[in-house]
Design a protein around this motif. Structure first.
Motif, short mmCIF file in Angstrom:
data_model
loop_
_atom_site.label_atom_id
_atom_site.label_comp_id
_atom_site.label_asym_id
_atom_site.label_seq_id
_atom_site.Cartn_x
_atom_site.Cartn_y
_atom_site.Cartn_z
N THR A 59 0.82 -1.21 0.00
CA THR A 59 0.00 0.00 0.00
C THR A 59 0.86 1.27 0.00
OG1 THR A 59 -0.14 -0.08 2.42
CG2 THR A 59 -1.92 -1.13 1.17
N ARG A 60 2.18 1.11 0.25
CA ARG A 60 3.11 2.24 0.20
C ARG A 60 3.94 2.13 -1.08
NH1 ARG A 60 6.73 2.66 5.17
NH2 ARG A 60 7.12 4.72 4.27
N CYS A 61 4.09 3.24 -1.79
CA CYS A 61 4.69 3.16 -3.12
C CYS A 61 5.27 4.51 -3.51
CB CYS A 61 3.62 2.74 -4.12
SG CYS A 61 4.23 2.41 -5.79
N PRO A 171 9.21 2.58 -0.67
CA PRO A 171 9.97 3.58 0.09
C PRO A 171 10.89 2.91 1.10
CG PRO A 171 7.75 3.37 0.97
CD PRO A 171 7.80 2.51 -0.26
N ASN A 172 11.91 3.60 1.54
CA ASN A 172 12.81 3.07 2.55
C ASN A 172 12.10 2.98 3.90
OD1 ASN A 172 14.94 2.83 0.74
ND2 ASN A 172 15.78 4.83 1.23
N GLY A 173 12.56 2.01 4.69
CA GLY A 173 11.96 1.82 6.01
C GLY A 173 11.15 0.54 6.07
N ALA A 174 10.38 0.40 7.13
CA ALA A 174 9.54 -0.78 7.31
C ALA A 174 8.32 -0.69 6.40
CB ALA A 174 9.12 -0.92 8.77
N VAL A 175 8.13 -1.69 5.55
CA VAL A 175 7.03 -1.71 4.59
C VAL A 175 6.28 -3.02 4.73
CG1 VAL A 175 6.42 -1.66 2.14
CG2 VAL A 175 8.29 -0.22 2.99
N ASP A 176 4.96 -2.93 4.79
CA ASP A 176 4.13 -4.13 4.81
C ASP A 176 3.88 -4.60 3.38
OD1 ASP A 176 3.94 -4.17 7.55
OD2 ASP A 176 2.03 -3.11 7.62
N VAL A 177 4.25 -5.84 3.10
CA VAL A 177 4.05 -6.45 1.78
C VAL A 177 2.98 -7.52 1.92
CG1 VAL A 177 5.14 -7.71 -0.11
CG2 VAL A 177 6.43 -5.95 1.14
N ARG A 178 2.03 -7.53 1.02
CA ARG A 178 0.88 -8.41 1.11
C ARG A 178 0.84 -9.40 -0.05
NH1 ARG A 178 -0.27 -3.61 3.51
NH2 ARG A 178 -1.78 -3.59 5.23
N LYS A 186 -7.50 -15.55 3.52
CA LYS A 186 -7.15 -14.23 4.01
C LYS A 186 -5.87 -13.77 3.32
CE LYS A 186 -9.10 -14.70 8.70
NZ LYS A 186 -10.08 -13.60 8.62
N VAL A 187 -5.67 -12.46 3.29
CA VAL A 187 -4.44 -11.90 2.74
C VAL A 187 -3.29 -12.17 3.71
CG1 VAL A 187 -3.28 -9.77 2.04
CG2 VAL A 187 -5.69 -10.12 1.49
N LEU A 188 -2.14 -12.59 3.19
CA LEU A 188 -0.95 -12.79 4.01
C LEU A 188 -0.13 -11.51 4.02
CD1 LEU A 188 0.23 -16.36 2.97
CD2 LEU A 188 -1.51 -15.68 4.63
N LEU A 189 0.48 -11.22 5.16
CA LEU A 189 1.23 -9.98 5.33
C LEU A 189 2.61 -10.26 5.89
CD1 LEU A 189 -0.03 -6.60 6.62
CD2 LEU A 189 1.99 -7.61 7.67
N ASN A 190 3.62 -9.62 5.32
CA ASN A 190 4.99 -9.70 5.80
C ASN A 190 5.54 -8.29 5.92
OD1 ASN A 190 6.96 -11.67 6.57
ND2 ASN A 190 6.48 -12.83 4.72
N ARG A 191 6.17 -7.97 7.03
CA ARG A 191 6.82 -6.66 7.18
C ARG A 191 8.29 -6.79 6.80
NH1 ARG A 191 5.11 -2.72 11.82
NH2 ARG A 191 3.43 -2.62 10.29
N VAL A 192 8.71 -5.93 5.88
CA VAL A 192 10.06 -5.99 5.32
C VAL A 192 10.77 -4.66 5.54
CG1 VAL A 192 11.39 -6.47 3.23
CG2 VAL A 192 9.17 -7.54 3.54
N GLN A 193 12.05 -4.73 5.83
CA GLN A 193 12.86 -3.52 5.97
C GLN A 193 13.48 -3.20 4.61
OE1 GLN A 193 12.79 -1.94 8.91
NE2 GLN A 193 13.93 -0.19 8.08
N VAL A 194 13.09 -2.09 4.03
CA VAL A 194 13.56 -1.69 2.70
C VAL A 194 14.65 -0.64 2.85
CG1 VAL A 194 12.91 -0.74 0.46
CG2 VAL A 194 11.30 -2.19 1.71
#
Length: 227
Positions: A59-61, A171-178, A186-194
């Motif tokens: 959702t962040r781009c 974007p840089n930083g913690a980003v939720d990838v779905r 259900k949608v799966l979610l992973n938090r990634v450090q970019v």
């Protein structure tokens, strides 16, 4: 818009699971900043989903969508092709009848449209103005079904045949990838450090997370012609 399940990151396992990820550091070094790479894992049993059933998105781009290129869906042998498409809100949808018979495609949510009776080689253009999952059916052939996942931004990816993917424009930083699929409950979610280095993420899809396989299309009835 979606229910979420948070899953852990298993990046250390990637090189062990898929041969294509061997030498990942060398591959990752050629990618742009703001990029992650990953893999989708699932058991390849009868009735299991294929990689083409999945979409990875954020959702962040930082990218801007090119709304000038429409998403195209064809109707062939009384089946929609592809069965799953991805679009960005505001993008056009072009539905084309490449069959020898009449079709009538429609959707009621989140975008409402109806092609009316569409003759062979006919084409209809609509604007996908709202995010969500647009399910599309044919009034003439009830077994026909396709869907379009409409996102708010162009930061999405479709996996390759081996389940690997690259997602850019984050974007840089913690980003939720779905991870989304019509097969997932259900949608799966992973938090990634970019950041400057390329991050790696793994989505593990377990059998209990999956719904039923889609209906099989049997083709056009022989007596339904365009005359």
């Amino acid at each position: 818009m979606f229910d979420l399940i948070r899953v852990g990151s298993f990046s250390a396992l990637v090189a062990l699971i898929l041969p294509s990820f061997t030498g990942m550091t060398a591959w990752g070094s050629t990618l742009k900043s703001g990029t992650i790479q990953g893999v989708i894992q699932f058991q390849k049993n009868p009735g299991a989903p294929s990689p083409s059933d999945f979409v990875i998105f954020s959702t962040r781009c930082t990218k801007t969508a090119d709304l000038g290129i429409p998403v195209r869906i064809s109707q062939e042998n009384c089946a929609y092709k592809p069965r799953l498409s991805v679009a960005v809100s505001g993008q056009k949808l072009d539905i084309r009848n490449d069959d020898r018979i009449i079709h009538n495609s429609f959707s009621v949510s989140p975008v409402r449209f109806d092609t009316g009776q569409q003759k062979p080689q006919g084409s209809s253009l609509f604007t996908l103005s709202q995010p969500g999952v647009a399910k599309i059916y044919c009034r003439v052939h009830p077994d026909m079904e396709t869907m379009v996942l409409i996102l708010r931004n162009p930061c999405y990816a479709r996996p390759s045949a081996d389940g690997t993917f690259v997602l850019e424009g984050l974007p840089n930083g913690a980003v939720d990838v779905r991870l989304w699929s019509p097969r997932l409950n259900k949608v799966l979610l992973n938090r990634v450090q970019v950041g400057k280095s390329i991050s790696t993420v793994t989505f593990e899809v377990k059998p209990e997370m999956l719904g039923p396989a889609p209906r099989k299309v049997t083709g056009c009835p022989v007596d339904n012609t365009s005359d």
